[in-house]
Design an enzyme around this catalytic site. Structure first.
Site, PDB file in Angstrom:
ATOM      1  N   TYR A  30       0.835  -1.198   0.000  1.00 42.75           N
ATOM      2  CA  TYR A  30       0.000   0.000   0.000  1.00 42.75           C
ATOM      3  C   TYR A  30       0.873   1.253   0.000  1.00 42.75           C
ATOM      4  CZ  TYR A  30      -3.170   3.670   1.533  1.00 42.75           C
ATOM      5  OH  TYR A  30      -3.875   4.845   1.625  1.00 42.75           O
ATOM      6  N   SER A 112      -3.381  14.377   7.141  1.00 45.20           N
ATOM      7  CA  SER A 112      -4.472  14.015   6.236  1.00 45.20           C
ATOM      8  C   SER A 112      -5.759  13.759   7.020  1.00 45.20           C
ATOM      9  CB  SER A 112      -4.106  12.760   5.443  1.00 45.20           C
ATOM     10  OG  SER A 112      -5.223  12.265   4.733  1.00 45.20           O
ATOM     11  N   GLN A 133      -4.831  18.763   5.758  1.00 48.82           N
ATOM     12  CA  GLN A 133      -5.358  18.498   4.423  1.00 48.82           C
ATOM     13  C   GLN A 133      -6.795  17.992   4.534  1.00 48.82           C
ATOM     14  OE1 GLN A 133      -4.899  14.751   2.406  1.00 48.82           O
ATOM     15  NE2 GLN A 133      -3.803  15.752   0.745  1.00 48.82           N
ATOM     16  N   ARG A 170      -5.603   0.119  -8.053  1.00 49.14           N
ATOM     17  CA  ARG A 170      -4.367  -0.357  -7.442  1.00 49.14           C
ATOM     18  C   ARG A 170      -4.436  -1.866  -7.276  1.00 49.14           C
ATOM     19  NH1 ARG A 170      -4.806   4.469  -2.950  1.00 49.14           N
ATOM     20  NH2 ARG A 170      -4.754   6.182  -4.467  1.00 49.14           N
ATOM     21  N   LYS A 257      -3.910  21.245  -3.492  1.00 51.65           N
ATOM     22  CA  LYS A 257      -2.940  20.165  -3.742  1.00 51.65           C
ATOM     23  C   LYS A 257      -3.450  19.242  -4.848  1.00 51.65           C
ATOM     24  CE  LYS A 257      -0.392  16.466  -1.370  1.00 51.65           C
ATOM     25  NZ  LYS A 257      -0.674  15.365  -2.307  1.00 51.65           N
ATOM     26  N   HIS A 281      -0.417  12.902  -6.899  1.00 53.09           N
ATOM     27  CA  HIS A 281      -0.763  11.974  -5.814  1.00 53.09           C
ATOM     28  C   HIS A 281       0.246  10.823  -5.720  1.00 53.09           C
ATOM     29  CE1 HIS A 281      -4.114  11.682  -2.948  1.00 53.09           C
ATOM     30  NE2 HIS A 281      -3.835  10.400  -2.887  1.00 53.09           N
TER      31      HIS A 281
END
Length: 383
Positions: A30, A112, A133, A170, A257, A281
């Site tokens: 990950y 985050s 964020q 992913r 961002k 990202h």
């Protein structure tokens, strides 16, 4: 700084290889992986390293300094710790380790919304200096509650994320059944049993959760229900209509961002953002994306109207110097610091910052560059 460097791990790649030995495969993949075939994640770093810098030896430049200012704040180096989701899954208690280290070294730590430490704890550890964020909620009430908490925690900078209109494809995470907490398949259990230090620390600090969102998540949700809740509660799609109330409410600095084009840069200037972070990202969203250093080239001409920062692909002090010479005013790294913590635990944050500072200082000295803002003068223009 020298005492904080473990000489066995003098590079980010050394830390990465050590982290791979200490973290269960599902968590390491990950952290380490991109999306689809990993083209974007590889391109990011390889394109940065095509940038060449030229020293100027025969002039009296004096002692070089790595201090720099961004968003009206002075930091000891031109890099910070980028927001990373699920940090506590990759290494238990890692956001606290990194927040403490960032504060000690006077660099920014960005929290985050979907990591495993809440706003209030980040503020406590950094004495109100942590950036936050925001994954923008669908409902205005929840958005305002989170913004009120960030304001009460004295966060000086709010970062809005614009490059996740959908989740990246992913394959590793799909194969691993990645979730929070991780899916307890036989394969994942065997991986955990093979990493006893990770397992012990997870027991010590508890199962990682979305701490900032804990009070908003209904109790008793299974993994599938939690996924539905997150999809329903947050939307990565931003436009002027959704941004305006945030700009009106937030009194501090506001940063966008995920900017990857000159067009979005101009829109950000129009909407009143104080800064942008050129980013894709970390190569985790669009495998066909342009590298961040390539995107930066078309954006830097607007640096007199908005402060331009960059992340994605940076892995060393020389990489940071290359990005700043190419027009970024400041940089952020995410994976590099997570490798450090996963490799060295409580000492990993200080170690990774220390080696990156030392690398960057060496580049400055070798170029005979006195100030960070003078680095563009050392850029070699190539086709």
């Amino acid at each position: 700084m020298q005492s904080e460097i473990n000489s066995n791990y003098p590079s980010i790649e050394d830390l990465r290889l050590k982290a791979k030995k200490r973290v269960p495969l599902f968590a390491f993949e990950y952290l380490d992986g991109g999306c689809n075939e990993d083209v974007s994640i590889i391109r990011n770093t390889s394109d940065i390293r095509k940038v060449q810098l030229q020293p100027r030896y025969l002039h009296n430049y004096g002692e070089s300094s790595t201090k720099t200012k961004i968003m009206g704040l002075e930091y000891d180096a031109p890099f910070g710790i980028a927001p990373v989701g699920l940090q506590g899954l990759m290494w238990p208690n890692s956001p606290e380790i990194l927040a403490r280290a960032a504060h000690k070294h006077n660099i920014p730590f960005v929290l985050s919304t979907v990591t495993t430490m809440d706003i209030e704890r980040a503020s406590e550890l950094t004495e109100g200096k942590a950036w936050f964020q925001l994954y923008n909620p669908v409902e205005d009430e929840l958005r305002d509650q989170i913004l009120n908490r960030a304001e009460a925690a004295h966060c000086p900078v709010l970062v809005l994320l614009c490059d996740v209109p959908t989740f990246g494809y992913r394959p590793r995470d799909i194969r691993n059944g990645l979730a929070l907490p991780p899916k307890m398949s036989v394969q994942n259990i065997l991986q955990i049993l093979g990493k006893p230090t990770w397992a012990f620390n997870t027991l010590k600090y508890g199962q990682p959760t979305f701490e900032t969102l804990r009070q908003h998540i209904p109790e008793g949700l299974n993994l599938k229900q939690l996924g539905y809740f997150m999809d329903k509660t947050f939307s990565g799609k931003l436009n002027e209509e959704r941004i305006k109330p945030i700009r009106d409410k937030w009194k501090g600095k506001l940063v966008l961002k995920g900017v990857a084009s000159e067009q979005d840069t101009l829109e950000a200037i129009k909407m009143g953002f104080d800064g942008i972070i050129v980013s894709n990202h970390g190569g985790r969203q669009l495998d066909a994306a342009q590298s961040t250093i390539s995107s930066l080239k078309s954006i830097t001409k607007h640096g007199d109207k908005i402060e331009i920062m960059m992340d994605s692909g940076l892995r060393s002090g020389p990489d940071i110097a290359r990005a700043i010479a190419s027009g970024a005013k400041f940089t952020f790294m995410g994976r590099s610091f997570m490798y450090g913590v996963a490799a060295l635990g409580n000492k990993g944050g200080n170690h990774t910052i220390a080696i990156t500072k030392r690398q960057f200082q060496q580049v400055m000295d070798q170029l005979c560059c006195k100030r960070v803002e003078d680095l563009p003068k050392h850029l070699l223009t190539t086709n």
